[in-house]
Each structure stands twice: as C-alpha cells, then as structure tokens.
Design a protein around this motif. Structure first.
Motif, PDB file in Angstrom:
ATOM      1  N   HIS A 269       0.846  -1.210   0.000  1.00  0.00           N
ATOM      2  CA  HIS A 269       0.000   0.000   0.000  1.00  0.00           C
ATOM      3  C   HIS A 269       0.879   1.258   0.000  1.00  0.00           C
ATOM      4  O   HIS A 269       0.636   2.198  -0.763  1.00  0.00           O
ATOM      5  CB  HIS A 269      -0.915  -0.020   1.228  1.00  0.00           C
TER       6      HIS A 269
ATOM      7  N   ARG B 178      -7.008  -0.372  -3.229  1.00  0.00           N
ATOM      8  CA  ARG B 178      -8.249  -0.465  -2.451  1.00  0.00           C
ATOM      9  C   ARG B 178      -9.337  -1.042  -3.343  1.00  0.00           C
ATOM     10  O   ARG B 178      -9.398  -0.742  -4.542  1.00  0.00           O
ATOM     11  CB  ARG B 178      -8.649   0.913  -1.909  1.00  0.00           C
TER      12      ARG B 178
ATOM     13  N   ASP C 298      -3.756   8.449  -0.398  1.00  0.00           N
ATOM     14  CA  ASP C 298      -4.087   7.360   0.521  1.00  0.00           C
ATOM     15  C   ASP C 298      -5.446   6.762   0.172  1.00  0.00           C
ATOM     16  O   ASP C 298      -5.660   5.554   0.283  1.00  0.00           O
ATOM     17  CB  ASP C 298      -4.087   7.924   1.957  1.00  0.00           C
TER      18      ASP C 298
ATOM     19  N   HIS D  46       4.000   7.771   5.888  1.00  0.00           N
ATOM     20  CA  HIS D  46       2.718   8.059   6.564  1.00  0.00           C
ATOM     21  C   HIS D  46       2.192   6.886   7.384  1.00  0.00           C
ATOM     22  O   HIS D  46       1.565   7.081   8.413  1.00  0.00           O
ATOM     23  CB  HIS D  46       1.673   8.559   5.557  1.00  0.00           C
ATOM     24  N   ASP D  47       2.429   5.682   6.907  1.00  0.00           N
ATOM     25  CA  ASP D  47       1.915   4.501   7.624  1.00  0.00           C
ATOM     26  C   ASP D  47       3.043   3.710   8.288  1.00  0.00           C
ATOM     27  O   ASP D  47       2.874   2.523   8.580  1.00  0.00           O
ATOM     28  CB  ASP D  47       1.168   3.575   6.651  1.00  0.00           C
TER      29      ASP D  47
HETATM   30 FE   LIG Z   1      -2.057   4.849   4.112  1.00  0.00          FE
END
Ligand SMILES: [Fe+2]
Length: 181
Positions: free
Chosen positions: A22, A129, A123, A54-55
């Motif tokens: 991701h 997704r 995101d 970010h993650d």
């Molecule tokens: Fe993310």
C-alpha cells in the motif's frame, strides 16, 4: 515506480507486507502527480517522503502508538499518524508540511498545504483499495488536471463514508470540508 520490495522505510517502521505494498502504491501516485504538475524537486521529495512514511507505524502495538502519539483518548486506528510524525520529528525531520501531512492523514486538517492534501488524496485513491475502483481511478487521473477540485471530491467522499458508517466526525475534518466546499 515504487514497489514493496525496494522502498526504504525508517528502521523503526512496523508494517506488514500488505501495508508495504500500500505504501509503495501511495508513494508512486504522489510522485506521478508531482511530476505531472511540474512541481519543484523539493516538493516532489516532500510528497514522496510523506507517502513513504505516513503509515510507518500502522501495524505497531497500541501501547507503542499511544506513547509516541502522546494520546490516551483517540481510537487506536487514528494514532499512527501522530505517532509517526512525532517519531520523525524526534529523528530530526524538520519539514513542517511533511510532518503535518503525516500527522493528520487519517482525520484530515484544514491547515494543510498541498503536501497534506496530496497525501490525503493518494491514501484514498491508490489503486489497491477494492471499493469504487472506477470512480477512484478517474479521480486519481484527474489530480494533475484539477488538484483543488479533485481534493474537494475526495474530502466529500471520505466524509460521506464516515457519516454512512456512523463514525465520529472530528473538528478538523469538518473544518476541512468547510474550507473547500
Ligand atoms: Fe495509508
């Protein structure tokens, strides 16, 4: 452009292999947009780093997240942004746009510049997704043509979903919508 095997994450990152994939997709989208928009090298690098980091703590245990986020009340799913931003700052990261993009990426903020806005879109729009694939692909392709208009659509989609699911709307997310509507 970026793939799960080759991306470099901070040594303290806690990410599963699917999360890594991701992160690679989000970062690829951000760098593609930055190039298509003719952004400066500095902006390209900021968007790339916001995507990469970010993650970084998304799969860390709750106790670690609460400690780094210095927060005892937010739901656990909202802690990884503030936790990663605080950890990066402690490591010496000083770019405010990168830190604020990461800090607020799950909730949304009306205080963002384009780095925060780009990460919030990437995101949500990254192709891995499984929901609303065609709609999201259309929006992703539209970002270089109409950054602000697409951002408005993404804020609307994300808040509509939160309302439908009965989730809490946080003040900064409401302020974000009011600032773009
Ligand atoms: Fe993310």
């Amino acid at each position: 452009m970026f793939d799960a095997a080759s991306i470099e994450l901070p040594a303290w990152a806690r990410v599963s292999s699917s999360r890594r994939a991701h992160i690679a997709r989000v970062t690829s989208l951000l760098v593609d947009w930055a190039h298509a928009l003719g952004m400066s090298h500095g902006v390209c690098t900021a968007w790339r780093d916001a995507g990469l980091w970010h993650d970084a703590l998304r799969d860390a245990p709750e106790a670690e997240l609460r400690e780094w986020a210095a927060d005892g009340t937010l739901p656990v799913g909202l802690l990884h942004g503030p936790a990663a931003a605080n950890r990066l700052a402690q490591d010496g990261e000083g770019r405010r746009d990168v830190l604020e993009a990461i800090r607020w990426h799950t909730i949304g903020s009306d205080a963002w510049d384009q780095t925060g806005r780009a990460l919030y879109m990437a995101d949500y729009l990254e192709p891995g997704r499984k929901f609303a694939r065609a709609d999201r692909a259309y929006l992703a392709a539209h970002v270089p043509l109409d950054f602000d208009g697409t951002f408005r659509q993404v804020v609307r989609h994300r808040l509509e979903w939160a309302l439908r699911e009965g989730h809490e709307l946080y003040p900064t997310a409401v302020a974000l919508w009011n600032s773009v509507r």
